[in-house]
Each structure stands twice: as C-alpha cells, then as structure tokens.
Write an enzyme that holds these catalytic residues in place. Structure first.
Site, PDB file in Angstrom:
ATOM      1  N   CYS A 184      59.519   1.299  33.213  1.00 25.80           N
ATOM      2  CA  CYS A 184      60.501   1.515  32.208  1.00 25.80           C
ATOM      3  C   CYS A 184      61.500   2.738  32.482  1.00 25.80           C
ATOM      4  O   CYS A 184      61.782   3.630  31.578  1.00 25.80           O
ATOM      5  CB  CYS A 184      59.869   1.691  30.886  1.00 25.80           C
ATOM      6  SG  CYS A 184      58.831   2.964  30.453  1.00 25.80           S
ATOM      7  N   ASP A 234      40.724   5.629  37.531  1.00 22.89           N
ATOM      8  CA  ASP A 234      41.859   5.804  37.937  1.00 22.89           C
ATOM      9  C   ASP A 234      42.067   4.604  39.033  1.00 22.89           C
ATOM     10  O   ASP A 234      41.633   4.283  39.985  1.00 22.89           O
ATOM     11  CB  ASP A 234      41.903   7.073  38.737  1.00 22.89           C
ATOM     12  CG  ASP A 234      43.030   7.805  39.320  1.00 22.89           C
ATOM     13  OD1 ASP A 234      44.062   6.986  39.641  1.00 22.89           O
ATOM     14  OD2 ASP A 234      43.322   9.021  39.173  1.00 22.89           O
ATOM     15  N   ASP A 279      52.482  -1.737  36.007  1.00 22.23           N
ATOM     16  CA  ASP A 279      53.432  -1.130  35.298  1.00 22.23           C
ATOM     17  C   ASP A 279      53.368   0.216  35.181  1.00 22.23           C
ATOM     18  O   ASP A 279      52.533   0.907  34.536  1.00 22.23           O
ATOM     19  CB  ASP A 279      53.252  -1.564  33.658  1.00 22.23           C
ATOM     20  CG  ASP A 279      54.446  -1.295  32.928  1.00 22.23           C
ATOM     21  OD1 ASP A 279      55.290  -0.428  33.260  1.00 22.23           O
ATOM     22  OD2 ASP A 279      54.335  -1.426  31.451  1.00 22.23           O
ATOM     23  N   ALA A 315      47.333  -0.115  32.050  1.00 17.15           N
ATOM     24  CA  ALA A 315      47.490  -1.269  30.913  1.00 17.15           C
ATOM     25  C   ALA A 315      47.856  -0.948  29.559  1.00 17.15           C
ATOM     26  O   ALA A 315      48.603  -1.523  28.791  1.00 17.15           O
ATOM     27  CB  ALA A 315      46.269  -2.132  31.036  1.00 17.15           C
ATOM     28  N   ALA A 316      47.382   0.386  29.217  1.00 14.36           N
ATOM     29  CA  ALA A 316      47.601   0.802  27.951  1.00 14.36           C
ATOM     30  C   ALA A 316      48.970   0.937  27.638  1.00 14.36           C
ATOM     31  O   ALA A 316      49.909   1.457  28.600  1.00 14.36           O
ATOM     32  CB  ALA A 316      46.830   1.892  27.487  1.00 14.36           C
ATOM     33  N   GLY A 374      48.966  -2.101  26.009  1.00 17.24           N
ATOM     34  CA  GLY A 374      48.315  -3.264  26.032  1.00 17.24           C
ATOM     35  C   GLY A 374      48.988  -4.448  25.519  1.00 17.24           C
ATOM     36  O   GLY A 374      48.668  -5.709  25.722  1.00 17.24           O
ATOM     37  N   GLY A 375      50.294  -4.308  25.535  1.00 11.16           N
ATOM     38  CA  GLY A 375      51.289  -5.367  25.329  1.00 11.16           C
ATOM     39  C   GLY A 375      51.237  -6.406  26.337  1.00 11.16           C
ATOM     40  O   GLY A 375      51.280  -7.603  26.060  1.00 11.16           O
ATOM     41  N   LYS A 376      51.292  -6.041  27.519  1.00 16.13           N
ATOM     42  CA  LYS A 376      51.291  -6.971  28.720  1.00 16.13           C
ATOM     43  C   LYS A 376      49.807  -7.563  28.952  1.00 16.13           C
ATOM     44  O   LYS A 376      49.712  -8.683  29.232  1.00 16.13           O
ATOM     45  CB  LYS A 376      51.708  -6.364  30.045  1.00 16.13           C
ATOM     46  CG  LYS A 376      53.002  -5.765  29.904  1.00 16.13           C
ATOM     47  CD  LYS A 376      53.745  -4.996  30.878  1.00 16.13           C
ATOM     48  CE  LYS A 376      54.855  -4.237  30.833  1.00 16.13           C
ATOM     49  NZ  LYS A 376      55.208  -3.375  29.738  1.00 16.13           N
TER      50      LYS A 376
END
Length: 415
Positions: A349, A280, A296, A234-235, A237-239
């Site tokens: 990405c 993890d 992601d 997650a980091a 953290g935008g999503k």
C-alpha cells in the site's frame, strides 16, 4: 492521558498532536493511549487531530502572518487546533477561540492565552479566504513525497485533503447496505464517517471493511477455490477473508500474535475459516509448498495517507530504503514456499516506486520468476491502473469523482 481541563475533546486532540508531532507516535497508537474519555469525545478529538495533520502546511501558512515570533511547540499545537476548527471544520468562531484559550490555561500556558485569543480572532475573520488563496496540496505535502509522485502528485495531494469514504467487501449474495454504492470492481462505498458496526450485515457477518484498492490484490490470484493459498503478513485479515470466502484453503501467517488474534476474531464474525500461524515469514517454512501466495508486504504505507495523515509527518526518505530491503527478503522467502508453476502476488500500500515495480524487476532477475501481466478486463473501471508492464498501480487521485482510493501496487508472478 491526564485530564487537564474542562474540554476533553480539545485536550485529547492536543494530546494526539503532541504524540505524533513531538514524539513521532502513530496516530492509532496515540489514540489507544487516551484513557478515561467518552467514545464521542474520542472520535471528535481524532477528527480534529487528523484535520490538523492532513492540512498542517496550510494551517501554519494562515497562522504565520499573525505571529511576530515562533511560539513554543505546545502553543503552536493549540493554535493549529483552533485554526482547523475555524477554517476546516466549521466550528462557531466564539467556540473555537474560547476553547483554545481554555486549553492554553489548562495546559499551564496561561501567559500565552492572550496571544492565542488575538491570533485566532484574526484567523476567524479571514482564515477561510486565506486558505482558499493558498496552493494547499503543495503546502500540505512534504517536498520529497511530492517529487516522488511525479505527474500524479497534484491529484494525489488534492485527494489527501479530504476524509476517506468507508469501503466494504461483501460476501456473495449479501445485500448492499442502505446508502451504499456498488463500485465497478465490486466493492461497496459509503460516506466518510459511517459506523460500520451499525450497518445491516455487520453483526450477521456478511461484510467487512476493506478499501476498494486493497480488495484488488487477492483477486489477481484468479479462481482459488480448492487451492492451497498462503497469505503472508496477513493481519488485519481483509485479504484472508476474501480468499476464504472464495473457497481457498488459506494459511494466514503474521508475526504479530495480537494482530493475528484479531484476524481470527474477524473470521469468526464472518463465519469463515483459515489456518493461522504466528511466525516470521523470513524464518517459517511449510511442509508442502503452496499453489498460490499473496504477499502484502510491510511498506511505507504512503498509499494510505487519507486514512493515516500522520504518515506525511513521520516518514522519511531513509524509511523507503529500509522497507525495500525487507521486501526483497520477503520475496525471497515467498518464492521458496511457492510450488513450481504457482502464482505469487506481491502487493504494497505504497505510492513509492522503490517499493513497487523496482522490487519486481529485481526479484525476477534474482529468483527466476516471471510476470503474468494483468489485462484491463481484470480491473473493471480501472484500466488506467494497469501499468505498461502489466502491474497494478492505483493512487488516491483515481476515481476522484467517487471519493478516490488508496494507493496500491501489485504484481502477479509465476514460479
């Protein structure tokens, strides 16, 4: 960093280039290692180093005719810094040359000061014209990356030549900052170099930094209000913020506790809430499966070269294989945590096909997942980013007239 001369900006730029090109350190890690330097000098050094890394092939090409033999690596870095200032950054010729000569003395390379002076004076005379005569997109892109990007390679590489604009995601109802452009997908764009902390709405917690392409994967989950959603890896953290702002009950998981702490700080600034788990994803399992999962996944990040130009010089083809193997394992873990009939969005990405559609095809065959294809209406103004299979695939050459976007691949799957 140890100060060695009277020009902290050029000295810091030299330290950054040495860290990336000689020791293969990421640029942000090298930047964090700069000590005892004013914020203004730090920002200027980063701009110079990023320009060199972004246009390294072209800079070397305009230097080469003036070098009878290859100089030592530290001298070449000084020449690159000077050439970037002259040909790319608009520095006055006398300032660019004199500071490069001073940097050579400060770095114990005084015996090369005459060479630095002579070469950069020649570059100052014809560097801009010489640069325009080159096929810079091709020169600035490693051959293996160029080949992997296929027909889009030139558009991608051309966009890489410039700095990325600042993109924001706003809470519903938040005012667009002055000078911002609302993009068709809902993100807000401001010019490159904008300081987000000075924008109206930052301190009030109504906006956060997120590239327009990076904001798309979370939206592929649809209406998440009231649903249990897992944000894997997650980091920063935008999503997570997107999902929480949309009313989801979010669990944000990341293996890096320090990055997870920054995620919590960002959520606090935004007035949003999410459960955070430092673990993890390959090992952690919930007590109850999730309605929706956003994965992601860690990747080569070749879609973010505009923001991280060192990727051009640090990535190798073997890295793609390593990433793909990890992505398969993470997809296996995500599928095990998805409730029957739930939705899984996989995103990277990356511009590399090995990390995108090939991973999805393998996962569907291995895990019994099926694609839930995207429709063009889900991506306003970006119909060209929907692949024939119904996945999302953006690249920096899209929206070129608006300043481009990061490269992202995302696929929506049903359990």
């Amino acid at each position: 960093m140890t100060k060695t001369g009277g020009d902290p900006t050029r000295d810091a730029a030299f330290a950054l280039l040495s860290a990336v090109l000689d020791r293969r350190a990421p640029l942000d890690v090298a930047l964090a290692g700069l000590a005892d330097i004013a914020p203004r000098d730090r920002a200027a050094a980063h701009r110079i180093a990023a320009a060199v890394l972004r246009r390294l092939g072209s800079l070397d090409a305009i230097l080469e005719p003036h070098l009878r033999r290859a100089p030592p690596a530290p001298v070449r870095h000084i020449l690159r810094i000077g050439a970037a200032q002259l040909a790319l950054l608009g520095a006055p010729a006398h300032a660019a040359v004199s500071t490069a000569v001073g940097l050579a003395h400060a770095r114990g390379l005084g015996k090369f000061a005459g060479l630095v002076n002579a070469v950069l004076r020649k570059v100052s005379a014809d560097g801009a014209a010489a640069l325009e005569a080159l096929d810079s997109p091709r020169l600035d892109t490693p051959a293996w990356l160029w080949a992997s990007w296929g027909a889009a390679a030139r558009a991608i590489a051309t966009t890489h030549q410039g700095e990325a604009p600042l993109d924001l995601t706003l809470k519903d109802g938040a005012a667009v900052p002055e000078g911002g452009e609302r993009l068709p997908t809902g993100s807000v764009r401001l010019p490159a170099g904008t300081d987000v902390t000075q924008l109206y709405g930052y301190a009030a917690g109504t906006l956060w930094v997120q590239d327009a392409a990076a904001a798309l994967p979370a939206r592929l989950l649809g209406d998440v209000a009231g649903r249990r959603v897992l944000d894997l890896c997650a980091a920063p953290g935008g999503k997570t913020a997107q999902l929480a702002a949309a009313g989801a009950a979010v669990t944000a998981l990341d293996r890096d506790a320090r990055r997870l702490a920054r995620l919590r700080e960002n959520l606090d600034r935004l007035g949003l809430a999410a459960e955070t788990v430092a673990a993890d994803a390959l090992d952690w399992r919930p007590t109850q499966r999730f309605d929706a999962i956003l994965l992601d996944a860690p990747c080569s990040a070749t879609g973010t070269i505009r923001r991280h130009p060192e990727i051009l010089h640090l990535r190798r083809p073997r890295d793609i294989e390593t990433c793909a193997a990890l992505q398969d394992r993470l997809l296996d873990a995500a599928a095990a945590m998805l409730a029957p009939g739930g939705t899984l969005v996989y995103a990277v990405c990356s511009l590399q096909p090995e990390e995108g559609a090939r991973r999805i095809e393998a996962a569907c065959g291995r895990l019994g997942l099926r694609r839930a294809p995207l429709g063009a209406a889900e991506l306003p103004g970006l119909a060209e980013a929907v692949t024939p299979a119904g996945d999302l695939a953006t690249h920096p050459g899209m929206w070129a007239e608006r300043g481009g976007m990061d490269g992202f691949f995302a696929a929506r799957l049903q359990g």
